[in-house]
Structure formats: structure tokens, C-alpha cells
Design an enzyme around this catalytic site. Structure first.
Site, PDB file in Angstrom:
ATOM      1  N   LYS A 170     -10.941   2.382  11.500  1.00 40.57           N
ATOM      2  CA  LYS A 170     -10.159   2.706  10.295  1.00 40.57           C
ATOM      3  C   LYS A 170     -10.064   4.220  10.146  1.00 40.57           C
ATOM      4  O   LYS A 170      -8.993   4.774   9.904  1.00 40.57           O
ATOM      5  CB  LYS A 170     -10.879   2.180   9.037  1.00 40.57           C
ATOM      6  CG  LYS A 170     -10.585   0.756   8.696  1.00 40.57           C
ATOM      7  CD  LYS A 170     -11.340   0.399   7.427  1.00 40.57           C
ATOM      8  CE  LYS A 170     -11.452  -1.091   7.274  1.00 40.57           C
ATOM      9  NZ  LYS A 170     -12.411  -1.525   6.261  1.00 40.57           N
TER      10      LYS A 170
ATOM     11  N   GLN B 229     -16.656  -1.739   2.395  1.00 43.86           N
ATOM     12  CA  GLN B 229     -16.772  -2.623   3.555  1.00 43.86           C
ATOM     13  C   GLN B 229     -17.661  -3.823   3.222  1.00 43.86           C
ATOM     14  O   GLN B 229     -18.794  -3.665   2.778  1.00 43.86           O
ATOM     15  CB  GLN B 229     -17.335  -1.817   4.740  1.00 43.86           C
ATOM     16  CG  GLN B 229     -17.407  -2.569   6.043  1.00 43.86           C
ATOM     17  CD  GLN B 229     -16.047  -3.016   6.558  1.00 43.86           C
ATOM     18  OE1 GLN B 229     -15.040  -2.329   6.380  1.00 43.86           O
ATOM     19  NE2 GLN B 229     -16.001  -4.182   7.153  1.00 43.86           N
TER      20      GLN B 229
ATOM     21  N   ASP C 204      -7.245  -3.013  -0.265  1.00 48.67           N
ATOM     22  CA  ASP C 204      -7.641  -4.234   0.442  1.00 48.67           C
ATOM     23  C   ASP C 204      -6.984  -5.468  -0.184  1.00 48.67           C
ATOM     24  O   ASP C 204      -6.968  -6.545   0.411  1.00 48.67           O
ATOM     25  CB  ASP C 204      -9.167  -4.417   0.365  1.00 48.67           C
ATOM     26  CG  ASP C 204      -9.854  -4.073   1.678  1.00 48.67           C
ATOM     27  OD1 ASP C 204      -9.165  -4.042   2.710  1.00 48.67           O
ATOM     28  OD2 ASP C 204     -11.088  -3.861   1.665  1.00 48.67           O
TER      29      ASP C 204
END
Ligand code: NAD
Length: 301
Positions: A54, A98, A121
């Protein structure tokens, strides 16, 4: 006849090239770049490699990438305070934490703490709700958004198609089902969701014009379950062993999807490989959501 292989790496490169140009144009015209904060707790090996990819991708696009590594035993309160700090920071357009998180921290509380406008997200209940009602001002979760992008870019007709989704998770199964039943491009499908309590899994799979498999069970879907000519999207990423990388000589995980690929490709019309299918699309959609977030903050969309 062998299926068309939908190449996720190739589609991702096209998306990233467009984003790179868009970021450069925004910087030139408005003097700002997308700011993306990635918060990671501890050092789970799978998370570390995903997060480093990422970071690399975000930097390659010209983002201001902020990596926050916190100890695994951080308190929930301290984590929530860290999120709040970035919620208030105008230079930050996307925040992601995460997952999975250690057991002493509530995942839902953490997701709820991210401002919906920065939840790139797409996991915040506000964005989940917007995805369900087809409100395009929200952020759609990255893996299902990537799946839909692959289907659309491959020219596969979804209108009136029988779509069968294997798996009902909040991050893949439920949102892709919601997205494909909406009106409009990539939608208008008749969607069935099957799961561990479904009576006859193979019966439903055999009806599918588009079969999306996100179960996390290697080789679950057999070639005899696939309708000839169907589009098969294999979301599963299962570590089934290790192998030596041909280029670097390093030991890397051996990955397998949820579909028996070698046999399925002889029956299907289109199929995604594992690796190199859905996986590369997820990060591309995350980058796309972050650019959208910046554009929204500038009132451009
Ligand atoms: P999950 O474990 O949260 O959900 C799996 C779902 O599959 C559940 O709803 C369960 O009911 C269903 N299921 C499991 N076994 C089944 C069976 N035998 N028959 C019928 N249904 C069954 O998993 P998830 O987070 O949705 O992920 C699914 C898979 O996709 C995993 O392999 C994961 O690694 C992969 N994944 C890949 C990406 C990517 O970017 N490529 C992103 C997310 C998930």
C-alpha cells in the site's frame, strides 16, 4: 475452449496510471496531494507485506503517505485518540486501520471512530449504508469495488444476469451482492448469496452466469459446479504451502484460490487467477477512494 483470463495486474496498472495523472493535475491546480494514513498494530506478517505494498503504491502515485506503527498492546483509548488526531488533520483524506486487531480492541469501535468522509476502506456503517442504498457519495469497500471494476472492464453483461456469491462476509460477500443488485452499470443482476448453511451449494453455483467465490476454502468450487461460459471471480487467497520465487530465489507463500483453477478454466468463459486476479485490484481501489476523498474535500465532486 479455454476461458479468458482476467488479468488483475494489467487492469490495476491502467487504473493507477489514470490516478497518477489525476494526482499530478490536482497538485498543479490546487497545490494539494492526497494524504493517506495507514495505522498498523504489531507485526502480523501478512499485514506487513500488504501494508508495505500500500505504502509503495501510494508513494508511487505522489500521495503524502503516513505510516503509523503502534505496539500490539496499545490501549483501545490510545488507538481511538490516534484516529481522532488524523480525523482533525486537513492534510489527511484517508485513514485506514489494518485489520485484524488484537482481541482487547473492538474492531467495530475503531471502524466507527474513523470519520465517514475519510473511511477509504468503506467499512464505516455510514458507507456500508450508502453502498446498500446505492448512494454514490459514500466509499464502497475496496475488494468488491475492484471485483465490479474487473467485470465491467472485461465487458461482461450484468443486466439480468444470475449472480451467485459464495460467502456472506461484511467485506466481500454482502457488499458485492448489494452492489450488483443496484440499478445501473455493473448492476441490475439477480443475486443469490450462499454460505455455510446453504443446503445445496453446487446447485446454486451451476445456475450462475457470474460466480463470485469468497469463502476462504482452497479448491471449494469444482469445475462441475460451473455453467459453461460463466464468468468466475475467485476472491479466495489461501496459503497452502511455500515455494521458491523463480526471480529472487526467496521462499514465498504458495497461494491457491477457492476455485479449482486448472479445470475451471476449461469450462468458464472468463476466470480470475490466484494470485494476479482480484488481489491487485483491492489496493488500486483504495487509491481511487483516497483521490475521490481529496476531490470531495475540494468540492470538485
Ligand atoms: P470470511 O471468513 O469472513 O467469510 C467467508 C464466508 O464464506 C462466510 O460467510 C462463510 O459462510 C462462507 N463459507 C466458508 N466456507 C464455506 C463453505 N464450505 N461453503 C459455503 N460457504 C462457505 O472471509 P472473507 O474475509 O470474506 O474472505 C474470503 C476469502 O477471500 C479469503 O480467502 C480471503 O483471504 C480472501 N480475500 C481476498 C481479498 C483480496 O484482496 N483478494 C480481500 C478480502 C478477502
Amino acid at each position: 475452449m479455454s476461458a479468458v483470463i482476467i488479468n488483475g495486474n494489467e487492469i490495476r496498472e491502467g487504473i493507477l496510471a489514470d490516478l497518477r495523472e489525476e494526482v499530478a493535475a490536482l497538485k498543479a491546480k490546487h497545490g494539494v496531494v492526497p494524504g493517506l494514513v495507514t495505522i498498523m498494530l504489531g507485526e502480523h506478517p501478512a499485514s506487513v507485506s500488504y501494508v508495505s505494498l500500500k505504502i509503495k503504491t501510494a508513494k508511487g502515485l505522489g500521495f503524502n503517505e503516513i505510516q503509523v506503527s503502534l505496539p500490539e498492546n496499545i490501549s483501545e483509548t490510545d488507538l481511538l485518540e490516534t484516529i481522532e488526531k488524523y480525523n482533525r488533520d486537513d492534510r489527511v483524506h484517508g485513514i485506514l486501520v489494518q485489520l485484524p486487531l488484537p482481541k482487547h480492541i473492538s474492531e467495530q469501535k475503531v471502524i466507527n471512530a474513523i470519520r465517514p468522509e475519510k473511511d477509504v476502506d468503506g467499512f464505516h456503517p455510514v458507507n456500508v449504508g450508502k453502498t446498500l442504498i446505492g448512494d454514490t457519495t459514500g466509499f464502497r469497500p475496496c475488494t468488491p469495488a475492484g471485483i465490479l471494476e474487473m467485470i465491467i472492464r472485461s465487458g461482461i453483461n450484468t443486466s439480468g444476469a444470475e449472480v451467485v456469491v459464495v460467502g456472506r462476509s461484511n467485506i466481500v460477500g454482502k457488499p458485492i451482492a448489494a452492489m450488483m443488485m443496484q440499478k445501473g452499470p455493473g448492476g441490475d443482476a439477480t443475486v443469490t448469496v450462499v454460505h455455510t448453511r446453504t443446503k445445496d451449494l453446487s446447485y446454486h453455483c451451476r445456475r450462475a452466469d457470474i460466480l463470485i467465490v469468497a469463502a476462504g476454502v482452497p479448491g471449494l468450487v469444482k469445475s462441475s459446479w460451473i455453467k459453461p461460459g460463466a464468468c468466475v471471480i475467485d476472491v479466495g487467497v489461501n496459503r497452502v504451502g511455500e515455494k521458491k520465487d523463480d526471480k529472487t530465489g526467496r521462499i514465498i507463500p504458495l497461494l491457491r484460490g477457492d476455485v479449482d483453477f486448472e479445470e475451471a478454466r476449461e469450462i468458464a468463459g472468463w476466470i480470475t487467477p490466484v494470485p494476479g486476479g482480484v488481489g491487485p485490484m483491492t489496493i488500486a481501489m483504495l487509491m481511487s477512494n483516497t483521490v475521490r476523498s481529496l476531490k470531495r474535500s475540494l468540492l470538485l465532486i
